[in-house]
Design an enzyme around this catalytic site. Structure first.
Site, PDB file in Angstrom:
ATOM      1  N   CYS A 287       5.444 -16.889  -0.884  1.00  0.00           N
ATOM      2  CA  CYS A 287       5.168 -16.059  -1.976  1.00  0.00           C
ATOM      3  C   CYS A 287       5.528 -16.859  -3.385  1.00  0.00           C
ATOM      4  CB  CYS A 287       6.071 -14.907  -1.978  1.00  0.00           C
ATOM      5  SG  CYS A 287       7.645 -15.460  -1.654  1.00  0.00           S
TER       6      CYS A 287
ATOM      7  N   GLU B 266       9.941  -7.046  -2.626  1.00  0.00           N
ATOM      8  CA  GLU B 266       9.630  -8.372  -3.050  1.00  0.00           C
ATOM      9  C   GLU B 266       8.264  -8.765  -2.686  1.00  0.00           C
ATOM     10  OE1 GLU B 266      12.062 -10.402  -3.869  1.00  0.00           O
ATOM     11  OE2 GLU B 266      13.833  -9.482  -3.700  1.00  0.00           O
TER      12      GLU B 266
HETATM   13  P1  NAD Z   1       1.671  -7.159   3.957  1.00  0.00           P
HETATM   14  O1  NAD Z   1       1.802  -6.307   2.884  1.00  0.00           O
HETATM   15  O2  NAD Z   1       0.267  -7.064   4.560  1.00  0.00           O
HETATM   16  O3  NAD Z   1       2.496  -7.040   5.216  1.00  0.00           O
HETATM   17  C1  NAD Z   1       3.851  -7.030   5.186  1.00  0.00           C
HETATM   18  C2  NAD Z   1       4.573  -5.972   5.932  1.00  0.00           C
HETATM   19  O4  NAD Z   1       4.100  -4.711   5.742  1.00  0.00           O
HETATM   20  C3  NAD Z   1       4.044  -6.033   7.412  1.00  0.00           C
HETATM   21  O5  NAD Z   1       5.282  -5.955   8.380  1.00  0.00           O
HETATM   22  C4  NAD Z   1       2.985  -5.265   7.845  1.00  0.00           C
HETATM   23  O6  NAD Z   1       3.053  -4.664   9.151  1.00  0.00           O
HETATM   24  C5  NAD Z   1       3.660  -3.939   6.922  1.00  0.00           C
HETATM   25  N1  NAD Z   1       2.528  -2.825   6.288  1.00  0.00           N
HETATM   26  C6  NAD Z   1       1.311  -3.304   6.236  1.00  0.00           C
HETATM   27  N2  NAD Z   1       0.616  -2.123   5.777  1.00  0.00           N
HETATM   28  C7  NAD Z   1       1.623  -1.257   5.653  1.00  0.00           C
HETATM   29  C8  NAD Z   1       1.729   0.317   5.009  1.00  0.00           C
HETATM   30  N3  NAD Z   1       0.762   0.785   4.728  1.00  0.00           N
HETATM   31  N4  NAD Z   1       2.999   0.688   5.116  1.00  0.00           N
HETATM   32  C9  NAD Z   1       4.152   0.042   5.473  1.00  0.00           C
HETATM   33  N5  NAD Z   1       4.115  -1.334   6.047  1.00  0.00           N
HETATM   34  C10 NAD Z   1       3.029  -1.831   6.145  1.00  0.00           C
HETATM   35  O7  NAD Z   1       1.893  -8.847   3.703  1.00  0.00           O
HETATM   36  P2  NAD Z   1       1.879 -10.292   4.545  1.00  0.00           P
HETATM   37  O8  NAD Z   1       0.570 -10.437   4.797  1.00  0.00           O
HETATM   38  O9  NAD Z   1       2.528 -10.038   5.929  1.00  0.00           O
HETATM   39  O10 NAD Z   1       3.026 -11.138   3.647  1.00  0.00           O
HETATM   40  C11 NAD Z   1       2.130 -11.692   2.784  1.00  0.00           C
HETATM   41  C12 NAD Z   1       2.635 -11.166   1.386  1.00  0.00           C
HETATM   42  O11 NAD Z   1       3.829 -11.068   1.322  1.00  0.00           O
HETATM   43  C13 NAD Z   1       2.268 -12.062   0.233  1.00  0.00           C
HETATM   44  O12 NAD Z   1       1.777 -11.472  -0.890  1.00  0.00           O
HETATM   45  C14 NAD Z   1       3.251 -12.766  -0.238  1.00  0.00           C
HETATM   46  O13 NAD Z   1       3.391 -13.396  -1.495  1.00  0.00           O
HETATM   47  C15 NAD Z   1       4.361 -11.679   0.132  1.00  0.00           C
HETATM   48  N6  NAD Z   1       5.730 -12.055   0.126  1.00  0.00           N
HETATM   49  C16 NAD Z   1       6.629 -11.901  -0.818  1.00  0.00           C
HETATM   50  C17 NAD Z   1       7.905 -12.705  -0.860  1.00  0.00           C
HETATM   51  C18 NAD Z   1       8.781 -12.220  -1.770  1.00  0.00           C
HETATM   52  O14 NAD Z   1      10.048 -12.381  -1.556  1.00  0.00           O
HETATM   53  N7  NAD Z   1       8.420 -11.719  -2.966  1.00  0.00           N
HETATM   54  C19 NAD Z   1       8.326 -13.153   0.326  1.00  0.00           C
HETATM   55  C20 NAD Z   1       7.425 -13.410   1.292  1.00  0.00           C
HETATM   56  C21 NAD Z   1       6.145 -12.987   1.376  1.00  0.00           C
END
Ligand code: NAD
Length: 497
Positions: free
Chosen positions: A302, A268
């Site tokens: 998102c 997602e």
């Molecule tokens: P992010 O990708 O920075 O982090 C999300 C999660 O991934 C966190 O728990 C983080 O610690 C982890 N993470 C970071 N780097 C990683 C790696 N290399 N390997 C594994 N895990 C890792 O995103 P964010 O800033 O927390 O959230 C915002 C983003 O999430 C936006 O792009 C938003 O659109 C998206 N989002 C999507 C949905 C959906 O349902 N499509 C819902 C909510 C948020």
């Protein structure tokens, strides 16, 4: 028993500090880890003050969690679906009993106004209720062999141990949207909340265990090195599924790590939602819908309306109406009464949003909303509506993730559709028109997984939430959501007479 005592008991740890982080504001402080290098400090984005500490796990901690959740798998999947369902129903009851504390925890670590946090708790709990119901739905079917002579039987088995990685913007709902279908399907899980907002997840899982979920069936891990953690876990053959919500960049890394083991994945990812208002839209509905689609969660969603495309004939009235709503917002601490807009998540977000606004203004955008003073502390961004935004500006191709709206005007409906689809993302879109034909035609031609028609809020536990293009793979919520945690097995029974 006082509320603070209750928290101490719930977490089974000592309370770091009672009292208030802001004058007059009751604050709960969660201390799950001793002070020092092995801890992650959680800050209130409205004050930058510490509201909790959680463990900063390393390889040893991840491996221990993985081993425990893996060992809990056979017993959990062997339970009857009715038993799993009953436990999930009990989780609903216990979580709702703690609704206020959960909501305040969300507000303290993420910043949104507490009324929005309460709405998130209800939404998050609804996923558990939904999957308590789905758990007992038929898991398989019987099909006739068209040639005769055999019967085709399908069964659905739990996929196995799932790694669930969640973002910070909906600390409770993004966690339960994964945990609930995983448990309902008979899977156990390791959950990794975002390092900015882990307190809610710890609290949710503690409460779920209190409601009857076996201690190791869901293990929470927190780390400041998520890349190393996922690289290690994704290579472990005990992990059979990864479900990730977050940015497209990290999603792509995880898909790369999943490839060598052909692991089941649900992604997602990020969006860049267009919201199209046609001349024939109902003005009030369009303003209400755009306000909700943009400002829910302070714009940090998102599915937030990232590009608001408005047809010339209605544009002046629409912009005036939306600007009035923005100007009416009350900035402040999410626990303060009357606050309708909290801070953004951190200082990096403030800088990033500021740069997007500057670039749009440099390219001719017009700021319509009134200037206002920001609180002295915390990561606040003023609600702001930019009109006449150049669709080539960076703000049009980047997730704003904050309380800034970018309005671009169009004359020809075909032009609007072309702009809307001109993005690698494809999560959500919104259409406002009183013409049924135009609504359907536009919705069908928009390249997104979800379309709101005359509505600005589309999240619903009964709906398959998810995107196309770089916005993801798979769906969460609805009956489709549990299938992400099931393997279909086909049995062929000889029926020749
Ligand atoms: P992010 O990708 O920075 O982090 C999300 C999660 O991934 C966190 O728990 C983080 O610690 C982890 N993470 C970071 N780097 C990683 C790696 N290399 N390997 C594994 N895990 C890792 O995103 P964010 O800033 O927390 O959230 C915002 C983003 O999430 C936006 O792009 C938003 O659109 C998206 N989002 C999507 C949905 C959906 O349902 N499509 C819902 C909510 C948020």
């Amino acid at each position: 028993m006082t509320r603070i005592m209750e928290y101490v008991l719930l977490f089974g740890t000592t309370l770091m500090q009672a009292g208030s982080a802001m004058n007059d504001l009751p604050t709960i402080i969660h201390d799950l880890s001793p002070d020092g290098p092995g801890s992650i400090v959680i800050e209130d984005p409205a004050t930058s003050r510490t509201v909790g500490r959680v463990p900063d796990s390393s390889l040893e901690g991840w491996n221990e969690a993985l081993a425990a959740a893996s060992a809990a798998g056979p017993a959990w999947s062997a339970r009857s679906s009715r038993e799993r369902s009953d436990i999930l129903h009990e989780c609903v009851r216990v979580l709702l009993e703690n609704r206020d504390d959960l909501a305040r925890t969300i507000t303290l670590e993420m910043g949104k106004p507490v009324a929005e946090s309460q709405a998130e708790v209800d939404y998050a709990v609804d996923y558990i209720r939904w999957y308590a119901e789905e758990a007992v739905r038929p898991a398989g079917d019987y099909r006739a062999d068209p040639k005769g002579g055999s019967a085709i039987i399908t069964t659905r088995a739990p996929v196995g141990l799932a790694l669930l990685i969640a973002p910070w913007n909906f600390p409770m709902a993004m966690a339960t949207r994964k945990i609930a279908p995983a448990l309902a399907a008979g899977c156990t899980a390791v959950v990794k909340p975002a390092e900015l907002t882990p307190l809610t997840t710890y609290l949710v899982v503690r409460l779920m265990i209190r409601a009857g979920v076996p201690e190791d069936a869901v293990r929470v891990v927190t780390t400041t090195d998520p890349a190393a953690m996922s690289a290690s876990m994704m290579a472990d053959p005990r992990v059979r599924k990864v479900s990730f919500t977050g940015s497209t960049g990290v999603g792509a890394v995880l898909l790369g790590q999943a490839a060598p083991r052909i692991m089941r994945t649900s992604m997602e990812l990020g969006g860049n939602a267009p919201l199209i208002v046609f001349d024939d839209a109902d003005l009030e509905r369009a303003v209400d819908g755009a306000f909700a689609a943009k400002m829910r969660n302070g714009g940090q969603s998102c599915v937030a309306a990232n590009r608001i495309l408005v047809q010339d004939g209605i544009a002046d009235a629409f912009v005036d109406g939306l600007a009035e709503r923005f100007d009416g917002m009350v900035l402040g601490h999410g626990l303060e009464e009357g606050t309708t807009l909290g801070p953004v998540i951190d200082a990096r977000a403030v800088r990033r949003i500021g740069e997007l606004v500057e670039d749009a203004l440099d390219r001719g955008a017009v700021e319509v909303t009134a200037e206002r003073d920001l609180p002295d502390e915390g990561h606040f961004v003023a609600p702001s509506l930019l009109d006449r935004v150049d669709t080539d500006a960076r703000i049009s191709s980047t997730e704003i993730f904050g309380p800034v709206a970018a309005v671009s005007r169009f004359s020809d409906p075909e032009q609007a559709l072309a702009i809307a689809n001109d993005t690698p993302h494809g999560l959500a879109a919104y259409v406002f028109t009183e013409s049924l034909e135009r609504a359907f035609d536009t919705a069908e031609r928009l390249e997104t997984g979800m379309v709101g028609i005359n509505r600005g809020v589309i999240s619903n536990v009964a709906a398959p939430f998810g995107g196309v293009k770089t916005s993801g793979i798979g769906r969460e919520g609805s009956s489709e959501g549990i299938e992400e945690y099931q393997e279909i097995r086909y049995l062929n029974l000889d029926r020749r007479r």
